[in-house]
Structure formats: structure tokens, C-alpha cells
Design an enzyme around this catalytic site. Structure first.
Site, PDB file in Angstrom:
ATOM      1  N   ARG A   1      81.357   6.844 -31.216  1.00 25.50           N
ATOM      2  CA  ARG A   1      80.389   6.666 -30.090  1.00 25.50           C
ATOM      3  C   ARG A   1      79.017   6.880 -30.699  1.00 25.50           C
ATOM      4  O   ARG A   1      78.467   7.861 -31.003  1.00 25.50           O
ATOM      5  CB  ARG A   1      80.801   7.608 -29.070  1.00 25.50           C
ATOM      6  CG  ARG A   1      82.255   7.378 -28.290  1.00 25.50           C
ATOM      7  CD  ARG A   1      82.305   8.168 -27.213  1.00 25.50           C
ATOM      8  NE  ARG A   1      83.637   8.096 -26.700  1.00 25.50           N
ATOM      9  CZ  ARG A   1      84.277   8.854 -25.664  1.00 25.50           C
ATOM     10  NH1 ARG A   1      83.792   9.969 -25.352  1.00 25.50           N
ATOM     11  NH2 ARG A   1      85.404   8.580 -25.413  1.00 25.50           N
TER      12      ARG A   1
ATOM     13  N   GLU B   1      83.888  20.979 -21.289  1.00 28.31           N
ATOM     14  CA  GLU B   1      84.780  19.921 -20.616  1.00 28.31           C
ATOM     15  C   GLU B   1      85.964  19.673 -21.500  1.00 28.31           C
ATOM     16  O   GLU B   1      85.541  19.574 -22.885  1.00 28.31           O
ATOM     17  CB  GLU B   1      83.982  18.783 -20.090  1.00 28.31           C
ATOM     18  CG  GLU B   1      84.912  17.681 -19.674  1.00 28.31           C
ATOM     19  CD  GLU B   1      84.097  16.224 -19.627  1.00 28.31           C
ATOM     20  OE1 GLU B   1      84.944  15.400 -19.909  1.00 28.31           O
ATOM     21  OE2 GLU B   1      82.956  16.239 -19.077  1.00 28.31           O
TER      22      GLU B   1
ATOM     23  N   GLN C   1      90.870  11.961 -29.456  1.00 21.23           N
ATOM     24  CA  GLN C   1      91.664  12.602 -28.151  1.00 21.23           C
ATOM     25  C   GLN C   1      92.993  12.213 -27.869  1.00 21.23           C
ATOM     26  O   GLN C   1      93.465  11.092 -28.482  1.00 21.23           O
ATOM     27  CB  GLN C   1      90.503  12.398 -26.928  1.00 21.23           C
ATOM     28  CG  GLN C   1      90.467  10.965 -26.409  1.00 21.23           C
ATOM     29  CD  GLN C   1      89.621  10.935 -25.257  1.00 21.23           C
ATOM     30  OE1 GLN C   1      88.669  11.483 -25.428  1.00 21.23           O
ATOM     31  NE2 GLN C   1      89.887   9.834 -24.522  1.00 21.23           N
TER      32      GLN C   1
ATOM     33  N   ASP D   1      86.933  16.299 -13.593  1.00 19.19           N
ATOM     34  CA  ASP D   1      86.908  16.958 -15.069  1.00 19.19           C
ATOM     35  C   ASP D   1      87.410  18.391 -14.966  1.00 19.19           C
ATOM     36  O   ASP D   1      87.194  19.245 -14.102  1.00 19.19           O
ATOM     37  CB  ASP D   1      85.567  16.951 -15.670  1.00 19.19           C
ATOM     38  CG  ASP D   1      85.060  15.403 -15.924  1.00 19.19           C
ATOM     39  OD1 ASP D   1      85.686  14.482 -16.077  1.00 19.19           O
ATOM     40  OD2 ASP D   1      83.613  15.369 -16.113  1.00 19.19           O
TER      41      ASP D   1
ATOM     42  N   ASP E   1      86.672   0.487 -22.475  1.00 16.84           N
ATOM     43  CA  ASP E   1      86.403   2.058 -21.642  1.00 16.84           C
ATOM     44  C   ASP E   1      84.698   1.703 -21.796  1.00 16.84           C
ATOM     45  O   ASP E   1      84.051   1.899 -22.812  1.00 16.84           O
ATOM     46  CB  ASP E   1      86.791   3.049 -21.874  1.00 16.84           C
ATOM     47  CG  ASP E   1      86.282   4.198 -20.808  1.00 16.84           C
ATOM     48  OD1 ASP E   1      85.562   3.951 -20.064  1.00 16.84           O
ATOM     49  OD2 ASP E   1      86.745   5.224 -20.751  1.00 16.84           O
TER      50      ASP E   1
ATOM     51  N   SER F   1      88.578  14.580 -18.988  1.00 16.18           N
ATOM     52  CA  SER F   1      88.103  13.659 -17.888  1.00 16.18           C
ATOM     53  C   SER F   1      89.381  12.817 -17.612  1.00 16.18           C
ATOM     54  O   SER F   1      90.050  12.270 -18.356  1.00 16.18           O
ATOM     55  CB  SER F   1      87.154  12.668 -18.508  1.00 16.18           C
ATOM     56  OG  SER F   1      86.806  12.037 -17.353  1.00 16.18           O
TER      57      SER F   1
END
Length: 337
Positions: free
Chosen positions: A112, A251, A127, A238, A59, A254
Site C-alpha cells: 500500500r 484495529e 493479513q 471493525d 479492493d 475490518s
């Protein structure tokens, strides 16, 4: 510097101590995972931590984040830690033989390295990534809205279970969802930044789903970045909830209906990267070899942070923080794991 983005609520005292927190984290994760699978007809599968960089499966998020990459000596391969499994899941649905209105979910772990660290953002990402097959007839905004409502039902039921075991926590999740497009947000809250618009809408409505993220708005700018090769920018969004403790929108997911051949071609052109159409995954999609799908990611630690009413994501996951943030958090009653 990370501490410049740190919010420390005045007089903060967590309702649960460290051991109680760890027990509650397990309860939240087990309950929500079960409810999500039931509401969306999903089966748990195993998933990769890394993929070959040449496969096109990783991604690209907003298109600027650098993946953590390394080589595997024994097979002479260069691989990347996944940012998410948005494309891998679609390929897996085909390989595993799933049918319409069924799908998969998995535990996704990522690093990340370019994340800007604050109360909600960590270098370590965990997640639930999920994906399910839809048909040409159900590839619609109605399906997207229905799925959002099912996710919020799973979240609300999880909160109810948590509060039976931890009555000292206050329920605040609003299950009712207000759906707003990015253009409607811009029109409703002129003169604000995209983030300010999100905060204003979430504060006004409680739980919102912001639709159509990725394309340019009337001011010539997109609401937020989206890679052109997983979500259809006309059929994505979102989920955000208003979080009183931090006085901001958070949030939690997504998601969206994924690109078909037509929207992939269009979005690759808009994004200025038509050459990605030659990557293996993209060629399969353009040749009609992959199913139509809807999918998304739901942050595990972020969900736990909200439901356990923590001020910092580091209170529900073990990650890396700079020494100044650790010190300031400790001084304000925020215990980072």
C-alpha cells in the site's frame, strides 16, 4: 513526515530479543491460523498477489489509494498488486464449490504505497483474508456479532498458548466485546474526531466492535471511508482493542457481511460510481451468480505486534522506513527488522 506520527513509549524495553521474537511470531501465526479455521469452519486456499485492473476484483479500500501496477510482457496484460482480496474471495467460494457455513482463508500480501507510516502502519501489509458462505436467513446482524465473538475466542486462545511459552509477556486481551454503532459513538463522545471516539470507547470497554461504517452519520459525515462494493454498510464493522503500551485503540480486523444486489446498487449510487456496476464481478453479483457471504481481514503483523507487546510494527515484519524513524526507534530501544 512519518516521524511526526511516531509514538515512542518512555522507558520501553521489549520483553523478547530478536531471535525470541521470530520464534514467537511463528507460534502466534500458526496458532491463530489454526484456531480461526476451527472457529469459523474455514479451509486454507492459495490466493493471487495481483489481479487484472480491468476485472474489478481489486479492493478499492477508501477509494483514493493508488494500487501498485505493472504490465506483464508475455501476455500483454496490465495488472495491480491487490489491496486486499475482499471480492476475489467471494468469486473463489463459488468456483471452489463451498457450501453454507463453510469458507476459505488465505495469506494475503499487499503493498500500500499511499499508507501513512507510523507505529501501526507499514507499506507492506500481511493479513489473513477469510470469507464464508451464509444464507438469506443468516444474513443478519446476529450472524455478524456471533462471528466477531468467535474471532475474539480464537485470539484469546492464541494469547494463552503464547504465554505458556513466554510467561514474561503479560496477558491483556479482553475477550468480551462491546458492540457500538458509529452513530452511538458519535452520540456518546460528542466533539471528538472519529479516531478520538475510537480511542475513548476502547479505553472504556477494552475490546469493541464498531458497526455500520461507510454511511453518513447525523453530522453529515461517515465515521470512516469504505468502498461501496464489498461490505454492506449496515452490516459491517471493525474490531479494536485497547493497547496500554501505546495508550490507544488498535484495529485488528475490518470485516462484514458483503453486499447483495440491493445494497450494491444503493451504495454505488451514494458513492457516485454507478458505472462500476458494469464491471465483470459486479455484473455477476447483480445477476445473482455469487453466493451471499461474510468475510474480513485480520492483520498478521499487527496481531503479532500486540501479543508480543511491541511498540512498532517494524519489530515483527521487515519493511521500509525513513532514516529518521530508524534512528529515533534505535535510540528508544525499538529494533526494526
Amino acid at each position: 513526515m512519518a516521524v511526526s506520527r511516531l509514538a515512542l513509549p518512555e522507558g520501553y524495553r521489549p520483553a523478547l530479543d530478536i531471535l525470541q521474537t521470530e520464534i514467537a511470531i511463528k507460534l502466534v501465526k500458526d496458532t491463530f491460523e489454526r484456531e480461526l479455521a476451527d472457529k469459523l469452519h474455514l479451509t486454507r486456499v492459495s490466493a493471487p498477489l495481483f489481479v487484472r485492473g480491468s476485472s474489478g476484483l481489486n479492493d478499492n479500500l477508501n477509494g483514493v489509494e493508488r494500487p501498485v501496477a505493472f504490465d506483464i510482457r508475455d501476455i500483454h496484460a496490465d495488472v495491480e498488486i491487490v489491496h486486499s482480496l475482499a471480492k476475489w474471495k467471494r468469486l473463489a467460494l463459488k468456483r471452489y464449490g463451498f457450501g453454507p457455513n463453510t469458507g476459505l482463508y488465505t495469506d494475503m500480501n499487499a503493498i500500500r504505497r499511499d499508507e501513512e507510516l507510523d507505529n501501526l502502519h507499514s507499506v507492506y501489509v500481511d493479513q489473513w483474508d477469510w470469507e464464508k458462505i451464509i444464507t438469506p436467513e443468516t444474513r443478519s446482524e446476529e450472524t455478524l456479532r456471533h462471528t466477531v465473538r468467535r474471532i475474539m475466542r480464537a485470539l484469546r486462545e492464541t494469547e494463552e498458548v503464547l504465554h505458556r511459552f513466554n510467561p514474561e509477556l503479560e496477558a491483556f486481551i479482553q475477550e468480551k466485546v462491546t458492540f457500538l454503532t458509529t452513530q452511538e459513538l458519535l452520540d456518546r463522545y460528542p466533539g471528538m474526531t472519529a479516531k478520538e471516539r475510537e480511542d475513548a470507547a476502547a479505553k472504556e470497554f477494552g475490546t469493541i466492535f464498531i458497526m455500520k461504517i461507510g454511511g453518513a452519520l447525523s453530522d453529515g459525515k461517515p465515521h470512516d471511508g469504505r468502498a461501496p462494493d464489498y461490505d454492506d454498510w449496515e452490516l459491517n464493522g471493525d474490531i479494536l482493542v485497547w493497547y496500554p503500551l501505546l495508550n490507544r485503540a488498535v484495529e485488528i480486523s475490518s470485516m462484514g457481511i458483503r453486499v447483495d444486489a440491493a445494497s450494491l446498487k444503493r451504495q454505488l449510487e451514494i458513492a457516485g460510481c454507478p458505472e462500476r456496476a458494469e464491471l465483470p464481478f459486479h455484473k455477476m453479483l447483480l445477476d445473482g451468480e455469487l453466493p451471499l457471504t461474510i468475510g474480513g481481514g485480520i492483520g498478521q503483523s499487527r496481531l503479532c505486534m500486540l501479543l508480543l507487546q511491541k511498540a512498532h510494527i517494524g519489530e515483527v515484519q521487515a519493511s521500509i522506513w525513513d532514516e529518521e524513524m530508524i534512528r529515533l526507534c534505535a535510540e528508544h530501544g525499538v529494533t526494526l527488522l
